[in-house]
Write a protein that holds these residues in place. Sequence first.
Motif, PDB file in Angstrom:
ATOM      1  N   GLN A 162     -20.978   4.471   5.499  1.00  0.00           N
ATOM      2  CA  GLN A 162     -19.733   4.500   6.254  1.00  0.00           C
ATOM      3  C   GLN A 162     -19.949   4.218   7.724  1.00  0.00           C
ATOM      4  O   GLN A 162     -20.607   4.980   8.411  1.00  0.00           O
ATOM      5  CB  GLN A 162     -19.068   5.866   6.111  1.00  0.00           C
ATOM      6  CG  GLN A 162     -18.023   5.884   5.032  1.00  0.00           C
ATOM      7  CD  GLN A 162     -17.005   4.773   5.238  1.00  0.00           C
ATOM      8  OE1 GLN A 162     -16.233   4.776   6.179  1.00  0.00           O
ATOM      9  NE2 GLN A 162     -17.007   3.792   4.363  1.00  0.00           N
ATOM     10  N   MET A 181     -13.352   5.633  -2.736  1.00  0.00           N
ATOM     11  CA  MET A 181     -14.251   6.310  -1.803  1.00  0.00           C
ATOM     12  C   MET A 181     -14.671   7.588  -2.517  1.00  0.00           C
ATOM     13  O   MET A 181     -13.824   8.417  -2.871  1.00  0.00           O
ATOM     14  CB  MET A 181     -13.519   6.645  -0.500  1.00  0.00           C
ATOM     15  CG  MET A 181     -14.389   7.347   0.523  1.00  0.00           C
ATOM     16  SD  MET A 181     -15.581   6.237   1.307  1.00  0.00           S
ATOM     17  CE  MET A 181     -14.571   5.410   2.530  1.00  0.00           C
ATOM     18  N   VAL A 231      -9.841   1.354  11.087  1.00  0.00           N
ATOM     19  CA  VAL A 231     -10.302   2.734  11.257  1.00  0.00           C
ATOM     20  C   VAL A 231     -10.329   2.977  12.764  1.00  0.00           C
ATOM     21  O   VAL A 231     -11.099   2.355  13.484  1.00  0.00           O
ATOM     22  CB  VAL A 231     -11.704   2.943  10.642  1.00  0.00           C
ATOM     23  CG1 VAL A 231     -12.193   4.360  10.898  1.00  0.00           C
ATOM     24  CG2 VAL A 231     -11.683   2.651   9.149  1.00  0.00           C
ATOM     25  N   LYS A 235       0.833  -1.200   0.000  1.00  0.00           N
ATOM     26  CA  LYS A 235       0.000   0.000   0.000  1.00  0.00           C
ATOM     27  C   LYS A 235       0.874   1.260   0.000  1.00  0.00           C
ATOM     28  O   LYS A 235       0.452   2.311  -0.481  1.00  0.00           O
ATOM     29  CB  LYS A 235      -0.958  -0.023   1.192  1.00  0.00           C
ATOM     30  CG  LYS A 235      -2.090  -1.049   1.051  1.00  0.00           C
ATOM     31  CD  LYS A 235      -3.089  -0.870   2.153  1.00  0.00           C
ATOM     32  CE  LYS A 235      -4.167  -1.937   2.269  1.00  0.00           C
ATOM     33  NZ  LYS A 235      -4.787  -2.440   1.072  1.00  0.00           N
ATOM     34  N   VAL A 271      -6.989   6.320   9.773  1.00  0.00           N
ATOM     35  CA  VAL A 271      -6.965   4.963   9.229  1.00  0.00           C
ATOM     36  C   VAL A 271      -5.537   4.442   9.279  1.00  0.00           C
ATOM     37  O   VAL A 271      -4.593   5.123   8.862  1.00  0.00           O
ATOM     38  CB  VAL A 271      -7.503   4.948   7.781  1.00  0.00           C
ATOM     39  CG1 VAL A 271      -7.602   3.523   7.267  1.00  0.00           C
ATOM     40  CG2 VAL A 271      -8.862   5.633   7.707  1.00  0.00           C
ATOM     41  N   GLY A 279      -7.301  -9.041   3.864  1.00  0.00           N
ATOM     42  CA  GLY A 279      -8.389  -8.078   4.016  1.00  0.00           C
ATOM     43  C   GLY A 279      -8.616  -7.625   5.450  1.00  0.00           C
ATOM     44  O   GLY A 279      -9.635  -7.020   5.761  1.00  0.00           O
ATOM     45  N   GLU A 316      -5.457   9.738   6.349  1.00  0.00           N
ATOM     46  CA  GLU A 316      -6.627  10.595   6.588  1.00  0.00           C
ATOM     47  C   GLU A 316      -7.902   9.785   6.349  1.00  0.00           C
ATOM     48  O   GLU A 316      -7.981   9.012   5.396  1.00  0.00           O
ATOM     49  CB  GLU A 316      -6.519  11.755   5.597  1.00  0.00           C
ATOM     50  CG  GLU A 316      -7.734  12.571   5.363  1.00  0.00           C
ATOM     51  CD  GLU A 316      -7.661  13.318   4.011  1.00  0.00           C
ATOM     52  OE1 GLU A 316      -8.425  14.264   3.849  1.00  0.00           O
ATOM     53  OE2 GLU A 316      -6.843  12.947   3.128  1.00  0.00           O
ATOM     54  N   LEU A 369      -8.822   4.335  -2.617  1.00  0.00           N
ATOM     55  CA  LEU A 369      -8.437   3.796  -1.307  1.00  0.00           C
ATOM     56  C   LEU A 369      -7.311   2.791  -1.481  1.00  0.00           C
ATOM     57  O   LEU A 369      -6.433   2.683  -0.640  1.00  0.00           O
ATOM     58  CB  LEU A 369      -9.622   3.088  -0.649  1.00  0.00           C
ATOM     59  CG  LEU A 369     -10.805   3.943  -0.208  1.00  0.00           C
ATOM     60  CD1 LEU A 369     -11.850   3.061   0.458  1.00  0.00           C
ATOM     61  CD2 LEU A 369     -10.356   5.047   0.734  1.00  0.00           C
TER      62      LEU A 369
HETATM   63  N1  LIG Z   1      -8.807   6.623   3.975  1.00  0.00           N
HETATM   64  C1  LIG Z   1      -9.894   5.937   4.320  1.00  0.00           C
HETATM   65  N2  LIG Z   1     -10.964   6.584   4.824  1.00  0.00           N
HETATM   66  C2  LIG Z   1     -12.072   5.909   5.214  1.00  0.00           C
HETATM   67  N3  LIG Z   1     -12.192   4.572   5.143  1.00  0.00           N
HETATM   68  C3  LIG Z   1     -11.157   3.865   4.645  1.00  0.00           C
HETATM   69  C4  LIG Z   1      -9.968   4.503   4.206  1.00  0.00           C
HETATM   70  N4  LIG Z   1      -9.119   3.555   3.764  1.00  0.00           N
HETATM   71  C5  LIG Z   1      -9.756   2.382   3.922  1.00  0.00           C
HETATM   72  N5  LIG Z   1     -10.977   2.547   4.457  1.00  0.00           N
HETATM   73  C6  LIG Z   1     -11.959   1.492   4.783  1.00  0.00           C
HETATM   74  O1  LIG Z   1     -11.280   0.272   5.018  1.00  0.00           O
HETATM   75  C7  LIG Z   1     -11.639  -0.720   4.036  1.00  0.00           C
HETATM   76  C8  LIG Z   1     -10.406  -1.529   3.671  1.00  0.00           C
HETATM   77  O2  LIG Z   1      -9.404  -0.674   3.158  1.00  0.00           O
HETATM   78  P1  LIG Z   1      -8.645  -0.984   1.802  1.00  0.00           P
HETATM   79  O3  LIG Z   1      -7.704   0.132   1.564  1.00  0.00           O
HETATM   80  O4  LIG Z   1      -9.636  -1.285   0.743  1.00  0.00           O
HETATM   81  O5  LIG Z   1      -7.767  -2.254   2.172  1.00  0.00           O
HETATM   82  P2  LIG Z   1      -8.031  -3.827   2.115  1.00  0.00           P
HETATM   83  O6  LIG Z   1      -9.143  -4.078   1.134  1.00  0.00           O
HETATM   84  O7  LIG Z   1      -6.728  -4.357   1.668  1.00  0.00           O
HETATM   85  O8  LIG Z   1      -8.376  -4.228   3.503  1.00  0.00           O
HETATM   86  C9  LIG Z   1     -12.216   0.088   2.880  1.00  0.00           C
HETATM   87  O9  LIG Z   1     -13.107  -0.698   2.130  1.00  0.00           O
HETATM   88  C10 LIG Z   1     -12.884   1.231   3.607  1.00  0.00           C
HETATM   89  O10 LIG Z   1     -14.135   0.849   4.127  1.00  0.00           O
END
Ligand SMILES: Nc1ncnc2c1ncn2[C@@H]1O[C@H](COP(=O)(O)OP(=O)(O)O)[C@@H](O)[C@H]1O
Length: 431
Positions: free
Chosen positions: A424, A273, A155, A103, A141, A150, A186, A282
């Motif tokens: 959310q 997002m 958060v 990431k 986050v 996953g 953020e 994201l």
């Molecule tokens: N910057 C962010 N702000 C708000 N929610 C986030 C953010 N980054 C991730 N999330 C939440 O976390 C979930 C998982 O993050 P993601 O970056 O998709 O990683 P992974 O799918 O590898 O777990 C997202 O689907 C979203 O709901």
Amino acid sequence: MNIVVIGDGGREHALAWKLKKSAAVERIFCAPGNAGTAEIGENIPIAATDFAGLVRFAKKNRIHLTVVGPDDPLAAGIVDVFEEAGLRIFGPSKTAARLEASKIFAKQIMRCSDIPTAMARAFEESAEALRFAEQLRYPIVIKADGLALGKGVIVASNAAEATEAIGAMMEKRKFGDAGRRVLIEEFLNGWECSLHALVDGDNYQMLATARDYKRACDGNEGANTGGMGAFSPADRWDRMLEAQAHEKIMKPLLRGLHEDGITFRGLLFPGLMVTKSGAHVLEFNCRFGDPETQVILPRLKGDLLPLLEATIDRRLTDVKIEWDERSAVTVVMASGGYPGNYETGKKISGLEECARLNDVHIFHAGTRRVNDKVVTAGGRVLAVTALGETLAHARERAYDAVSRIHFEGAHYRRDIAAKIENPQPNASSNS
Ligand SMILES: Nc1ncnc2c1ncn2[C@@H]1O[C@H](COP(=O)(O)OP(=O)(O)O)[C@@H](O)[C@H]1O
Ligand SMILES: [Mg+2]
């Protein structure tokens, strides 16, 4: 021609099902597959991570194409290994798959290419991460850099939660090496959407949009899961967002990769997002989504095989992709207790009856055949997909099919594709 699909989930069943429809396909193998893939092809007991075994099988059985479902073999370089052996495979190289596997790497590319994404900082030392987290306004986050099934994104609503997450990832190494480095990011407030694009190195073609449901329970409550349902197309997607996807995400990303000397060939799946100020990335995934694939492929008109071939052969500009106008909804039926502990080996009934329904597709995930019975063998058991003239109609038919399927402890969300949404968790929606 003969094809191998690597993986054992609902995504792989959907891929095998769609590929099998191509007239050019003779035999389809799934490694290792599930009870569903065994009905349309042949399961082979080779793990997705056993590259030598898979190469040997592909050579011996004159496999024309291998399609990789999950992220971990891609991150471990399966495509490089196959290509070195002179074998044809669909998916990005190990270097390109870092877009998903790190990431921090993805964030650097996004920053250099001006792709809208959450502000973030990377950390290698937990003390530094903790000091930084103390000064921030919550929620924030915290993301493990690497692949964490996953589960590597937390958060945090306050400093205590942030401290715990940083400690678990960086010190206790809950996700092993994946948490050696973290991103502190953020929090973005909005609604989520999944994009899929075929990328042939130089060009790309978008597939249908989708939205998925990650939380275990109705109203987006409960623990994070691999995905409890999805629908396609995304209801709130419009022309403005479409233009942003091209101009602010896909084109700059391909330019950025090009500048870094990285060729991406395969399926790119940006997780978005959408906030008041537009679409933000994201994360990038480098393979088909699960359960997004189970709603995207049933809407794809025509064969999938030529699209995958065009991607590999850098001919994507030559193909035309058409979509069924109807909506698709998939509801995941899980084992009781999932994503925590659950029992397996429960007999599943109602599958034959559902197989007779029109425009309903039952994609297997955690299933196994024991003698003449199909039993549960994993957390997510089935993805029950239906098509309908409207989203509401597709939803009704998916739930009708779900109501005919039974196994002890079956758990599923009742609000997939329902009108009232709570996009959310941990935030008041104002977007
Ligand atoms: N910057 C962010 N702000 C708000 N929610 C986030 C953010 N980054 C991730 N999330 C939440 O976390 C979930 C998982 O993050 P993601 O970056 O998709 O990683 P992974 O799918 O590898 O777990 C997202 O689907 C979203 O709901
Ligand atoms: Mg994600």
